[in-house]
Enzyme design. Structure first.
Site, PDB file in Angstrom:
ATOM      1  N   LYS A 181      26.310  49.311  49.505  1.00 31.67           N
ATOM      2  CA  LYS A 181      25.513  49.199  48.282  1.00 31.67           C
ATOM      3  C   LYS A 181      24.243  50.053  48.378  1.00 31.67           C
ATOM      4  O   LYS A 181      23.933  50.610  49.409  1.00 31.67           O
ATOM      5  CB  LYS A 181      25.186  47.725  48.017  1.00 31.67           C
TER       6      LYS A 181
HETATM    7  C1  LIG Z   1      30.173  44.410  46.258  1.00 33.32           C
HETATM    8  C2  LIG Z   1      30.399  43.655  45.016  1.00 33.32           C
HETATM    9  C3  LIG Z   1      30.381  42.258  44.982  1.00 33.32           C
HETATM   10  C4  LIG Z   1      30.335  41.418  46.208  1.00 33.32           C
HETATM   11  O1  LIG Z   1      29.207  41.619  46.968  1.00 33.32           O
HETATM   12  P1  LIG Z   1      29.101  40.871  48.375  1.00 33.32           P
HETATM   13  O2  LIG Z   1      27.642  40.993  48.695  1.00 33.32           O
HETATM   14  O3  LIG Z   1      29.966  41.649  49.328  1.00 33.32           O
HETATM   15  O4  LIG Z   1      29.556  39.488  48.199  1.00 33.32           O
HETATM   16  C5  LIG Z   1      30.495  41.614  43.759  1.00 33.32           C
HETATM   17  N1  LIG Z   1      30.634  42.294  42.625  1.00 33.32           N
HETATM   18  C6  LIG Z   1      30.679  43.639  42.616  1.00 33.32           C
HETATM   19  C7  LIG Z   1      30.827  44.348  41.310  1.00 33.32           C
HETATM   20  C8  LIG Z   1      30.596  44.367  43.811  1.00 33.32           C
HETATM   21  O5  LIG Z   1      30.692  45.698  43.810  1.00 33.32           O
END
Ligand SMILES: *Cc1c(COP(=O)(O)O)cnc(C)c1O
Length: 375
Positions: A181
């Site tokens: 992210k």
């Molecule tokens: C990465 C992601 C998540 C989940 O995030 P985590 O921190 O790994 O639980 C949820 N929604 C979207 C759209 C994502 O890209």
């Protein structure tokens, strides 16, 4: 040339901050987490931020805390990572998918009302790739039907739309600091909300439902604690927070870099026949989480394999959730149920995209696509 799909931007200052925590006595949820929460709520422009272990945890706890569970329906998009609808399942509710906009891949607000039933309790829009959904419209629909709004803002810490910041028009917004992210602690997440009650409830629920955090229990004088609620184990720790603080300080600089790279990509790819882009709508401040292109669905997979043979990292964000095995088998979804999401899902390719990407690498990826598409 090998071109990585993603590289994080962890700097020496971040490592130094983690070092400091590791040399301290207190590793779990404490002052460093509170410090990060304050900085994060300031950056988002909201009253409260709660540090958690993931965005999935944030989605789960927001549903639970808003009283959504068995017998309830939650409207969301099939064009997302499965975490979005999995959180609805974990809460015991039923995800109801609504198709997306062709131009943006975001939840199509125009289709929401016809999916509302007397069981609908909430809407979870997902700001795909960093472009915010039409939150003004979604909020108006939610108000009209007395529904909650929970934003899945995993891609869009930096976004705004029509003058509204991410999370501003929702009951809660959920953020991810997962490994790929925009800012990351490997694993991690946060929830923001304007509601003090909700924030306090989430603070308890992230740690078993106990009414005192570990810092209260162990760094100050021992006091008895109680457990008023049955909670989970979703608390962010000081090491994760330490890793995030510096990245949050650089977040605008990092976005400016990705913004410029994304313009370079579009310029390099624009003249290639067979490549299309989703649109960034007027009034949107895009968080530039991923850079994706659309190609013809009959050749998408060949292009994926060909790019990987050239050592170019790629991904698909996303093949739509309703066609994943579990969702097909649980709900009986078939192809054709959400045609726009399926169309994007069959044509999209995510190209290498991160702050260390160079102009040469972008040109190399563009040339590879030009050659492969000419076949
Ligand atoms: C990465 C992601 C998540 C989940 O995030 P985590 O921190 O790994 O639980 C949820 N929604 C979207 C759209 C994502 O890209």
């Amino acid at each position: 040339m090998k071109i990585e799909f993603f590289r994080h931007n962890i700097a020496q200052e971040d490592i130094d901050r983690v070092n400091e925590v590791l040399r301290s006595i207190f590793l779990t949820t404490g002052e460093v987490v509170s410090g990060f929460e304050n900085l994060f709520s300031q950056y988002i422009g909201t009253r409260h931020a709660v540090g958690l272990t993931s965005c999935t945890a944030a989605l789960h706890l927001s549903l639970i805390s808003l009283g959504i569970g068995p017998g309830d329906e939650v409207i969301t998009t099939p064009m997302s990572f499965c975490a979005t609808s999995n959180a609805v399942m974990h809460a015991g509710a039923r995800p109801v998918f609504v198709d997306v906009e062709e131009e943006t891949g975001n939840l199509n607000a125009e289709l929401i009302e016809r999916a509302i039933t007397d069981k609908t309790r909430a809407i979870i829009p997902v700001h795909l790739y960093g472009q915010m959904c039409d939150m003004k419209r979604i909020k108006a629909i939610a108000d009209k039907h007395k529904l909650r709004v929970i934003e899945d803002a995993a891609h869009s810490i930096e976004s705004s739309r029509d003058g509204f910041r991410v999370g501003e028009l929702a009951d809660a917004a959920c953020f991810s600091f997962y490994a790929t992210k925009n800012i990351t602690s490997g694993e991690g997440g946060a929830l923001t909300t304007g509601s003090k009650d909700l924030a306090e409830r989430i603070r308890m629920l992230r740690l078993h439902g106990i009414d005192k955090g570990a810092a209260d229990r162990y760094t100050k004088r021992y006091e008895h604690w109680d457990m008023p609620l049955l909670g989970w184990k979703y608390n962010m720790d000081n090491i994760q927070a330490a890793l995030l603080i510096g990245q949050l300080g650089r977040i605008e600089e990092l976005l400016a870099r990705r913004e410029s790279l994304s313009n370079e990509y579009e310029d390099a790819l624009r003249d290639i026949k067979g490549i299309r882009f989703l649109k960034t709508l007027p009034g949107v401040r895009h968080a530039r989480h991923l850079f994706t292109v659309l190609v013809d669905s009959s050749i998408r997979d060949e292009i994926l394999w060909a790019l990987q043979r050239r050592d170019i990292g790629v991904a698909v964000n996303y093949r739509p959730i309703h066609l994943l095995k579990y969702y097909r088998e649980t709900f009986g979804f078939r192809e054709g149920a959400y045609p726009v999401a399926e169309d994007i899902g069959s044509r999209t390719i995510s190209l290498p995209f991160h702050t260390f990407l160079t102009s040469d690498q972008i040109e190399y990826v563009a040339q590879a696509l030009r050659e492969e598409l000419a076949h």
